[in-house]
Design an enzyme around this catalytic site. Structure first.
Site, PDB file in Angstrom:
ATOM      1  N   ALA A 188       0.846  -1.098   0.018  1.00  0.00           N
ATOM      2  CA  ALA A 188      -0.118  -0.028  -0.022  1.00  0.00           C
ATOM      3  C   ALA A 188       0.941   1.123  -0.019  1.00  0.00           C
ATOM      4  O   ALA A 188       1.812   1.552   0.668  1.00  0.00           O
ATOM      5  CB  ALA A 188      -0.748  -0.097   1.465  1.00  0.00           C
ATOM      6  N   LYS A 189       0.527   2.079  -0.889  1.00  0.00           N
ATOM      7  CA  LYS A 189       1.352   3.405  -0.977  1.00  0.00           C
ATOM      8  C   LYS A 189       0.026   4.424  -0.386  1.00  0.00           C
ATOM      9  O   LYS A 189      -1.011   4.573  -0.924  1.00  0.00           O
ATOM     10  CB  LYS A 189       1.561   3.916  -2.490  1.00  0.00           C
ATOM     11  CG  LYS A 189       2.191   4.998  -2.671  1.00  0.00           C
ATOM     12  CD  LYS A 189       2.698   5.244  -4.093  1.00  0.00           C
ATOM     13  CE  LYS A 189       3.214   6.513  -4.479  1.00  0.00           C
ATOM     14  NZ  LYS A 189       2.430   7.574  -4.958  1.00  0.00           N
ATOM     15  N   VAL A 190       0.725   4.786   0.764  1.00  0.00           N
ATOM     16  CA  VAL A 190      -0.411   6.030   1.395  1.00  0.00           C
ATOM     17  C   VAL A 190       0.324   7.281   1.626  1.00  0.00           C
ATOM     18  O   VAL A 190       1.596   7.288   1.635  1.00  0.00           O
ATOM     19  CB  VAL A 190      -0.819   5.381   2.765  1.00  0.00           C
ATOM     20  CG1 VAL A 190      -1.501   4.216   2.580  1.00  0.00           C
ATOM     21  CG2 VAL A 190       0.171   5.038   3.843  1.00  0.00           C
TER      22      VAL A 190
END
Lengths: 261, 261, 261, 261, 261
Positions: E176-178
Site C-alpha cells: 500500500a502506498k499511502v
C-alpha cells in the site's frame, strides 16, 4: 460502403424496401384503418411484387413469416427499434444480432442511427459492431439515418438530410435511408454528400398516389437509388397499383404520369 | 415467433402457466392468508394437475424443488424479476441465464419487458440475448409484456395491451402474457395484433371462481391461447376445483357454467 | 511510444497527414465552397502527392475508396469521431475496430482524446484497447490530443497544448496531433513535453498560403515532425501548389519564401 | 438452493460463520478496543474452534492468511464489499471472482445483496453471475440479504427480514444471512419464507454473553440454522468461552443457561 | 497479499519506488523548474541508483524508454491515471492492461484506488480484474490507496490513512502506498492495519533534504517498508545525494543525521 450491385436487394442499381416494422415503432395504431394488415403474411404477399427488392421487418416477424416466403421475397432484418411508448431521448434497442439475422436467412440488415441524440455516441458504437459483423456475413447494411433529439428543431431541413446521408457514408453503411428534404435540389445535394453510396427516400405517412409517385420521381431525378416505403404501400387498398407505378419510376425511369397509367 | 405446438408447455394448442414468482416480485405479503404456500412444494404439487402445462418459478425455487417433480411438472424458468422494494423506474434484473435454466431442466423460459419504461431499451437488449440463447437451446420464450413506467398512466387500456402483444411478436417471443384489457373485444384485438403468436392472459389478483373462469372463457373466445395464473389458483383453498374448471374452458371449449359444475 | 521511422506514414522522420473526416465531424458545410470535394476520390487523388505520407479518413470512406488508391496512398483509419449535431460534453464514438482497420489495409490508426472532458476517463480506456490492439497489428497510433470540455475555457493556450502532447506520450501514442499554441516558443515546449514522440500540428481552418506555410515552418523549427492538414489543402483551388510548398518546408527544411516559389 | 448438508461449512445441518470483513466494511474503528485483532492471524486462530464451520474474509486476507490455516479452518471468501467511506446508495463492489476464490481454496462464497437499493437490479445481476459460477465450482453460496436504501426506513422490521430470506431463496442462494427481526416469532416467519433453504442470523454489534447466546437460542428455536458472527466473538477478551456456549446452543440444542455454564 | 520478498522490487524487505507519472497526473507544470526532466531518460538514469527498487511510469513512457534500461532498472507499470484537467469526482482511467504491462517487461504493477469517491465501487471492480490478472502473471501489485472525494474533507488524517492501508490489505494488494498521516504514531497504526502487507509512504511535494529524510526515518521506525517518491528526488539538482541518504535510512536503518552525511 461497398459495391452492393450484385446483392439480391438491388435491382438494376436501385432498391425498393417494403418496410413493416410499424408494429414496433408506432404500434397497432398504424393498422387502425387496415386491421387485416396486422397479419404479417399480407405484407409478405405484397412483397412478392417484382418492384420490391426486399421486405424490412423485425426479428420476430422475420422468424415467424419469412420461411413461407423465402423463395419469393428477399429479407432485410431491421436490427434495432423502439416502441413509441419510450419517452426518453431518441434511442433504439438492438433487438437482433447480425449472427441471428444471418441464421434466419437475411439478405441484408438495417439499423437506425439518431445523429444528434444524446444517444448518438452509443448508437454509433453499436453500429460499428453491427457493420463489422455484417461484413463478415457479407450482408449489405442499410442505415435509417435520422438526425433527431435535443438541439434538432427541424429534422427534415436540407442541411440535416445532407448530413444524414454523409454520416451513413462515413460510418460504413451501404445504403442511406433518409427523409425527403423538401425539394429535388436538396435531395440532389444529399445524394452528392453520399459519394458512391446509394441514398433512398423514406416513405413517410400516406399521401395520394400522384403526390407520392411524383416525389419518388424527383428522388430518382436527383440521383437517388430508390425508396423505402411502408404505409404508402400497405395502407392502400390496392398495393399492386402503386407498386406497379413505383416499378416504372424507379427501374424504368418513367415519369409519374406514364407510371400511373 | 416459432411454432411451439409440439412443446411440452403446450396442450392442444393452448397453455396454462402456473406462476409462483410472487415471493420475489411481491414478497411474503402474498402468502399472508396461505402461509403453507410459502413452501414451494405445495405449489409444485398443484402443478401436477393436468390442466397445468408448466410451472413458472425463479431460479432458486427451480433448482431446489423441480428435481422432485421433474416427471410430473414442466418447468418454465422466469429469467428476470425484481423485488417490490425497488423504487426506481420499472426494471427487472436478469437473475438467471438461459444456459443455467437449460441445465436445470427448463422446458421454457420467461422474461418481463416493461415497454415504455426508462429501461425499455436496456430490457429489450437483454431480451435479445435471452431470446437468441433460447433458440440455441430450443426453449420457447414467454414474454411478460407489461407496458409500464413514465408516461403510461393506464397500463390496462386496450391500446396498451394490443401494443404489448404486438411488441412480443416483433421482438421474437413465442407467447405473450398480457393483462386483461377489460373487454372481450379489446382482447380479440390484442390477439389479432400478435399474428400467429399465442397470447395468454395474466391472472392478476384473486377474484371469485365465476368471475375468474368467465374472464378466461372470454379470453378463449377472443382467440387467446390460455392463461398464466398464480394467486387465483394457489391462494384458493381448493386449487383443484378451479383447475378443473379452467381445464374445461381452455382445452375443451366449455362454457363457464359447464366448467364450474 | 515506439520508433515508427520505418513506417510508411513517415518520410525522413516527418509526417504529413491529409485529413478528410470533416464530413463526419463538421458535416457538409465544410464542402460548401468546394462541392466537388464531397466525392472522396478527389481527396484521394490529392493524397497521391509525394508530400502526403497518409490520408486520414473514417471507415466508410476507407472501405469505399482506398481500394482504388492502395498503390499510391497510405491509409490512416480514424477510429473514432462524432457529428457536430452532438450537443453533449465532448465525446467521440469508436466507429471502427483496429481489427477491421487492419483488414481493409490501414497503415496506421488515429484516435481523438478529449482530455478534461467529462468523458476523459471513458475515452482513455477506449484508447487503451485501441492502442494495445494496434500494437498487435503493428500499426502506428496517432492521437488527436484535444483537451476540451467543462473547465477548459481556452483549448489552445500553451500550457494546454503542452499537456496535450504529454498526455499522448504517457498514454502510448506514437504521434500527437495538437493545435498550434500560438507561438514558436510554445510549440517548442509542447514538443519537448513529448520526449522522443513525434508531434504534428493540426491544420485548422483555411488561411492564406503564406500564413499557413509560415506556421508550419515554425512548427518544424520548434522541433515538430510535421502536419495534419485538411481544409488548408483540399479547400484550395490548387492543392498541389500548397503541398509542393509543404514538402519543401517539412522534408527539405526550406524557408517559407523558398518553399512558396 | 441446493442441499449443502455435506459441505464442510455445515455441521449437523447447521452453520457458524466467523466473519471478519470489518476492516473493509467498517474500517479500523471496529478494532479500536482490540487492536491486536488487526492481525488477521488472531481471528484465524479463533476460527479453529470446533464451533466455527467457516471463516468469512475478503480476498486479500484470504490469500495472505488462509494458507497457514487450511488444515484447521474452512474458508468462505466474501466476494463483494464496500468501505464505509462510500456515500452513495447502498452498493457493494465485486472484489473477487468465484474462479479466484476457488483457486485460493474457498469452501464457500458470500455475497451481499441490498434489496431495495437503487443498485438492486445491478447487484442481482452480479449475483446471477456469481451464483452460476459457484455452481460450476461446487461452492455453496451464502447471501448477506440486507434490504437497505431509499424507501426503506426500517431495515430490521419483520416483513423486511422475511422478504430478505425469501429473496435469497428465489435468487438461488444456499444460505441467507439476515438481521434479527426482533422476535422469535418474526424469525420463525423469516425461516418459513426460505422454504428448505438455511437461514442464519447476522450477529451485529457486541452485547453481553447472555443476551447474545439467548438470541441465538431463539433463532434455533425458530427453525434457523445458525449464525454469522464477528464482533460478538472477536471483540471479546475470551472468544473461546462464547464459542463454547454457541456450540452448545447451535449443535447440541442446549438452552442459554446450560450453554453458558 | 502475498509474500513478495523475493520480487525484484523488494530489497532486504523494503521498497523504494521512483515515481514519474506526473506528466499525466499533474501535467507539464511539475517540470517547470526542471525542464530537462521532461525527457524520461533522465529519470530512468536516476532510477539506476541502487536505492531504487523500481521506477513507476505509465505505459507510453514504459514502452518508449524502458528497453534502454531493462538491465539496470526494474519496471513498475502504473495501470491507471487521469489528467488534472478532469473536473469530476476522483476517478482514474485504466490506461494499460496487465497483459500488456507484462509483455513490455513489467516487474510489478500499480493501481490507484480512491476510496470514498463516487467511483469507489467501479474502481474496486477494476482493481479486482487487475489484481487477478497480476496473480496470473506473477506480478506484485502496489495500490496507491488514496481516499478522496465527496464526504472526505481531510484525506491525510490518521483514521483515513489507517483505513487506506487496510483497504489495500483486504482487497488483495501486496504493497500500500499511502500519504503520511502526520505523525509517527499514526503511521505505526496504519502499518498495523495492514497486517503482514507492506506499507510505503507517498513522497508528496518537494521539501528540504532533512525534513524529507527525517519523515522517511519515521516511516521506517513506524514499521513501514519504504517509500514511493517522485518530486523529492527528480526535482532536485542532485538526486544522487538524496537517494544515498534514503538508501541509508531505508535499507541500513541509519538515522537521518548519519544518512545525510
Amino acid at each position: 460502403m461497398l459495391d452492393i450491385d450484385d446483392s439480391p436487394i438491388v435491382r438494376d442499381g436501385n432498391v425498393l424496401i417494403l418496410a413493416m416494422d410499424h408494429g414496433l415503432e408506432h404500434g397497432p395504431v398504424d393498422f387502425a384503418d387496415v386491421p387485416e394488415k396486422l397479419d404479417p403474411s399480407t405484407v409478405f404477399e405484397t412483397a412478392t411484387h417484382d418492384a420490391v427488392t426486399c421486405i424490412a421487418v423485425q426479428k420476430g416477424v422475420a422468424e415467424g413469416y419469412y420461411p413461407s416466403y423465402e423463395d419469393d421475397v428477399n429479407l432485410l432484418v431491421k436490427l434495432n427499434g423502439t416502441s413509441n411508448l419510450w419517452m426518453g431521448e431518441p434511442d433504439s434497442a438492438v433487438n437482433c444480432s447480425v449472427e441471428y439475422a444471418a441464421e434466419i436467412g437475411a439478405d441484408a440488415v438495417g439499423f437506425t442511427l439518431y445523429g444528434g441524440s444524446n444517444h448518438e455516441v452509443e448508437m454509433a458504437e453499436e453500429f460499428r459492431e453491427v457493420q463489422e459483423a455484417a461484413r463478415e456475413h457479407d450482408l449489405p447494411v442499410v442505415m435509417w439515418s435520422y438526425p433527431r433529439g435535443q438541439g434538432l428543431k427541424n429534422d427534415t431541413k436540407p442541411g440535416t438530410i445532407s448530413y444524414a446521408s454523409r454520416l451513413a457514408l462515413e460510418l460504413g453503411a451501404d445504403v442511406a435511408k433518409v427523409k425527403y428534404p423538401g425539394s429535388r435540389e436538396a435531395m440532389a445535394h444529399a445524394v452528392r454528400c453520399a459519394g458512391d453510396m446509394k441514398v433512398v427516400m423514406s416513405g413517410g405517412s400516406k399521401t395520394t398516389d400522384r403526390e407520392f409517385v411524383s416525389t419518388v420521381e424527383g428522388v430518382m431525378d436527383a440521383g437517388g437509388h430508390g425508396l423505402a416505403v411502408g404505409r404508402n404501400v400497405w395502407q392502400r387498398e390496392d398495393p399492386t397499383r402503386i407498386l406497379d407505378a413505383l416499378e416504372g419510376v424507379i427501374y424504368r425511369g418513367e415519369t409519374t404520369d406514364a407510371a400511373l397509367e
